[in-house]
Scaffold this motif. Structure first.
Motif, PDB file in Angstrom:
ATOM      1  N   MET A   1      86.085  28.125  53.115  1.00 30.92           N
ATOM      2  CA  MET A   1      86.725  29.372  53.507  1.00 30.92           C
ATOM      3  C   MET A   1      87.689  29.091  54.658  1.00 30.92           C
ATOM      4  SD  MET A   1      85.090  33.104  54.220  1.00 30.92           S
ATOM      5  CE  MET A   1      84.109  32.823  55.651  1.00 30.92           C
ATOM      6  N   SER A   2      88.872  29.619  54.574  1.00 32.25           N
ATOM      7  CA  SER A   2      89.915  29.389  55.565  1.00 32.25           C
ATOM      8  C   SER A   2      89.786  30.350  56.733  1.00 32.25           C
ATOM      9  CB  SER A   2      91.280  29.570  54.887  1.00 32.25           C
ATOM     10  OG  SER A   2      92.302  29.549  55.844  1.00 32.25           O
ATOM     11  N   ASN A   3      90.160  29.865  57.920  1.00 32.51           N
ATOM     12  CA  ASN A   3      90.176  30.723  59.102  1.00 32.51           C
ATOM     13  C   ASN A   3      91.497  31.452  59.247  1.00 32.51           C
ATOM     14  OD1 ASN A   3      87.588  30.146  59.874  1.00 32.51           O
ATOM     15  ND2 ASN A   3      88.170  28.466  61.213  1.00 32.51           N
ATOM     16  N   GLU A   4      92.425  31.207  58.320  1.00 32.50           N
ATOM     17  CA  GLU A   4      93.726  31.870  58.381  1.00 32.50           C
ATOM     18  C   GLU A   4      93.570  33.363  58.133  1.00 32.50           C
ATOM     19  OE1 GLU A   4      97.081  30.509  56.068  1.00 32.50           O
ATOM     20  OE2 GLU A   4      96.421  28.450  56.356  1.00 32.50           O
ATOM     21  N   SER A   5      94.306  34.135  58.898  1.00 33.42           N
ATOM     22  CA  SER A   5      94.306  35.576  58.717  1.00 33.42           C
ATOM     23  C   SER A   5      95.226  35.919  57.546  1.00 33.42           C
ATOM     24  CB  SER A   5      94.786  36.248  60.001  1.00 33.42           C
ATOM     25  OG  SER A   5      94.842  37.630  59.815  1.00 33.42           O
ATOM     26  N   LYS A   6      94.712  36.681  56.616  1.00 32.96           N
ATOM     27  CA  LYS A   6      95.521  37.101  55.478  1.00 32.96           C
ATOM     28  C   LYS A   6      95.958  38.543  55.699  1.00 32.96           C
ATOM     29  CE  LYS A   6      93.443  33.955  52.424  1.00 32.96           C
ATOM     30  NZ  LYS A   6      93.061  33.074  51.807  1.00 32.96           N
ATOM     31  N   PRO A   7      97.178  38.849  55.330  1.00 37.17           N
ATOM     32  CA  PRO A   7      97.652  40.230  55.524  1.00 37.17           C
ATOM     33  C   PRO A   7      96.855  41.200  54.643  1.00 37.17           C
ATOM     34  CG  PRO A   7      99.260  38.943  54.278  1.00 37.17           C
ATOM     35  CD  PRO A   7      98.175  37.999  54.702  1.00 37.17           C
ATOM     36  N   LEU A   8      96.629  42.374  55.201  1.00 30.74           N
ATOM     37  CA  LEU A   8      95.945  43.420  54.450  1.00 30.74           C
ATOM     38  C   LEU A   8      96.893  44.040  53.441  1.00 30.74           C
ATOM     39  CD1 LEU A   8      94.135  45.268  57.373  1.00 30.74           C
ATOM     40  CD2 LEU A   8      93.094  43.759  55.684  1.00 30.74           C
ATOM     41  N   ALA A   9      96.340  44.526  52.357  1.00 30.22           N
ATOM     42  CA  ALA A   9      97.143  45.266  51.397  1.00 30.22           C
ATOM     43  C   ALA A   9      97.726  46.491  52.098  1.00 30.22           C
ATOM     44  CB  ALA A   9      96.279  45.693  50.213  1.00 30.22           C
ATOM     45  N   GLY A  10      98.925  46.879  51.707  1.00 29.25           N
ATOM     46  CA  GLY A  10      99.639  47.980  52.349  1.00 29.25           C
ATOM     47  C   GLY A  10      98.818  49.242  52.572  1.00 29.25           C
ATOM     48  N   PRO A  11      98.134  49.752  51.536  1.00 33.40           N
ATOM     49  CA  PRO A  11      97.355  50.982  51.739  1.00 33.40           C
ATOM     50  C   PRO A  11      96.215  50.806  52.743  1.00 33.40           C
ATOM     51  CG  PRO A  11      97.755  50.621  49.401  1.00 33.40           C
ATOM     52  CD  PRO A  11      98.207  49.376  50.120  1.00 33.40           C
ATOM     53  N   ILE A  12      95.593  49.643  52.744  1.00 32.33           N
ATOM     54  CA  ILE A  12      94.504  49.402  53.695  1.00 32.33           C
ATOM     55  C   ILE A  12      95.066  49.340  55.112  1.00 32.33           C
ATOM     56  CG2 ILE A  12      92.728  47.767  54.440  1.00 32.33           C
ATOM     57  CD1 ILE A  12      92.417  47.022  51.460  1.00 32.33           C
ATOM     58  N   GLN A  13      96.179  48.644  55.273  1.00 31.43           N
ATOM     59  CA  GLN A  13      96.814  48.552  56.592  1.00 31.43           C
ATOM     60  C   GLN A  13      97.204  49.938  57.099  1.00 31.43           C
ATOM     61  OE1 GLN A  13      97.341  45.694  58.645  1.00 31.43           O
ATOM     62  NE2 GLN A  13      97.595  47.400  60.044  1.00 31.43           N
ATOM     63  N   THR A  15      95.854  52.789  56.331  1.00 29.94           N
ATOM     64  CA  THR A  15      94.647  53.532  56.676  1.00 29.94           C
ATOM     65  C   THR A  15      94.114  53.083  58.036  1.00 29.94           C
ATOM     66  OG1 THR A  15      94.124  53.810  54.331  1.00 29.94           O
ATOM     67  CG2 THR A  15      92.331  54.176  55.896  1.00 29.94           C
ATOM     68  N   CYS A  16      94.142  51.789  58.296  1.00 30.94           N
ATOM     69  CA  CYS A  16      93.738  51.279  59.617  1.00 30.94           C
ATOM     70  C   CYS A  16      94.656  51.847  60.697  1.00 30.94           C
ATOM     71  CB  CYS A  16      93.758  49.754  59.639  1.00 30.94           C
ATOM     72  SG  CYS A  16      92.470  48.998  58.635  1.00 30.94           S
ATOM     73  N   ASP A  17      95.946  51.887  60.413  1.00 32.77           N
ATOM     74  CA  ASP A  17      96.907  52.462  61.359  1.00 32.77           C
ATOM     75  C   ASP A  17      96.587  53.940  61.615  1.00 32.77           C
ATOM     76  OD1 ASP A  17      98.209  49.998  61.390  1.00 32.77           O
ATOM     77  OD2 ASP A  17      99.827  50.653  60.051  1.00 32.77           O
ATOM     78  N   LEU A  18      96.187  54.649  60.569  1.00 32.74           N
ATOM     79  CA  LEU A  18      95.813  56.062  60.704  1.00 32.74           C
ATOM     80  C   LEU A  18      94.638  56.210  61.672  1.00 32.74           C
ATOM     81  CD1 LEU A  18      95.755  59.085  59.879  1.00 32.74           C
ATOM     82  CD2 LEU A  18      94.237  58.377  57.988  1.00 32.74           C
ATOM     83  N   GLY A  57      83.859  61.083  55.567  1.00 33.56           N
ATOM     84  CA  GLY A  57      83.409  61.372  56.926  1.00 33.56           C
ATOM     85  C   GLY A  57      84.177  60.609  57.989  1.00 33.56           C
ATOM     86  N   TYR A  58      85.168  59.822  57.598  1.00 35.21           N
ATOM     87  CA  TYR A  58      85.940  59.053  58.567  1.00 35.21           C
ATOM     88  C   TYR A  58      87.064  59.861  59.200  1.00 35.21           C
ATOM     89  CZ  TYR A  58      83.323  54.989  57.186  1.00 35.21           C
ATOM     90  OH  TYR A  58      82.299  54.117  56.960  1.00 35.21           O
ATOM     91  N   VAL A  59      87.505  60.909  58.546  1.00 35.10           N
ATOM     92  CA  VAL A  59      88.455  61.859  59.131  1.00 35.10           C
ATOM     93  C   VAL A  59      87.960  63.261  58.780  1.00 35.10           C
ATOM     94  CG1 VAL A  59      90.453  60.308  58.972  1.00 35.10           C
ATOM     95  CG2 VAL A  59      90.017  61.937  57.125  1.00 35.10           C
ATOM     96  N   ARG A  69      91.437  64.829  62.812  1.00 40.54           N
ATOM     97  CA  ARG A  69      90.890  63.934  63.834  1.00 40.54           C
ATOM     98  C   ARG A  69      89.921  62.957  63.155  1.00 40.54           C
ATOM     99  NH1 ARG A  69      87.394  68.706  66.675  1.00 40.54           N
ATOM    100  NH2 ARG A  69      85.913  69.009  64.985  1.00 40.54           N
ATOM    101  N   LEU A  70      89.451  61.975  63.938  1.00 43.24           N
ATOM    102  CA  LEU A  70      88.426  61.078  63.424  1.00 43.24           C
ATOM    103  C   LEU A  70      87.180  61.885  63.108  1.00 43.24           C
ATOM    104  CD1 LEU A  70      88.766  58.034  65.841  1.00 43.24           C
ATOM    105  CD2 LEU A  70      89.571  58.209  63.470  1.00 43.24           C
ATOM    106  N   GLY A  71      86.500  61.502  62.050  1.00 45.82           N
ATOM    107  CA  GLY A  71      85.329  62.236  61.608  1.00 45.82           C
ATOM    108  C   GLY A  71      84.026  61.709  62.172  1.00 45.82           C
ATOM    109  N   VAL A  72      82.962  62.376  61.808  1.00 55.16           N
ATOM    110  CA  VAL A  72      81.632  62.091  62.327  1.00 55.16           C
ATOM    111  C   VAL A  72      81.203  60.652  62.015  1.00 55.16           C
ATOM    112  CG1 VAL A  72      79.184  62.708  62.098  1.00 55.16           C
ATOM    113  CG2 VAL A  72      80.913  64.492  62.285  1.00 55.16           C
ATOM    114  N   GLN A  73      81.438  60.177  60.806  1.00 55.15           N
ATOM    115  CA  GLN A  73      81.017  58.817  60.457  1.00 55.15           C
ATOM    116  C   GLN A  73      81.682  57.782  61.359  1.00 55.15           C
ATOM    117  OE1 GLN A  73      78.249  59.488  58.934  1.00 55.15           O
ATOM    118  NE2 GLN A  73      78.564  57.859  57.473  1.00 55.15           N
ATOM    119  N   PHE A  74      82.943  57.953  61.629  1.00 61.82           N
ATOM    120  CA  PHE A  74      83.667  57.015  62.486  1.00 61.82           C
ATOM    121  C   PHE A  74      83.083  57.039  63.890  1.00 61.82           C
ATOM    122  CE2 PHE A  74      87.585  54.623  61.765  1.00 61.82           C
ATOM    123  CZ  PHE A  74      87.683  54.002  62.995  1.00 61.82           C
TER     124      PHE A  74
END
Length: 104
Positions: A1-13, A15-18, A57-59, A69-74
């Motif tokens: 397994m590589s330690n290189e960081s791989k870019p996230l798929a656009g929709p996942i990125q 959502t993280c930005d959100l 529950g994340y938003v 806003r951020l939800g209860v699960q988050f």
């Protein structure tokens, strides 16, 4: 397994930005237009994705408003992490205090 960081798929990125954007707005949340501007997305992205994320529950929509806003699960995850960090900090402080006693 590589330690290189791989870019996230656009929709996942996006959502993280959100989640990062909503952090700090737990009380009043953000309006859809503010979210779209902050994420540099079309308003349609917000109107489709926030309601789709809400059942996780994340938003959540601020009751009686059109704001989100951020939800209860988050918040539960954050609370668990904080609780565990505090517990381990106390253990480290206790261990440090034991080692601080000089040997005779």
């Amino acid at each position: 397994m590589s330690n290189e960081s791989k870019p996230l798929a656009g929709p996942i990125q996006k959502t993280c930005d959100l989640f990062r954007l909503l952090a700090g707005h737990e009380l009043l949340g953000l309006a859809p237009g503010e979210i779209a501007k902050g994420l540099d997305v079309a308003p349609s992205w917000v109107s489709v994705n926030l309601p789709a994320l809400a059942p996780t529950g994340y938003v959540e929509q601020v009751p009686g408003t059109n704001r989100w806003r951020l939800g209860v699960q988050f918040v539960r995850i954050a609370t668990t992490v904080t609780t565990n960090l505090n517990k381990h900090r106390q253990q480290l402080e206790d261990l440090s205090a034991r080692y601080a006693v000089p040997l005779n």
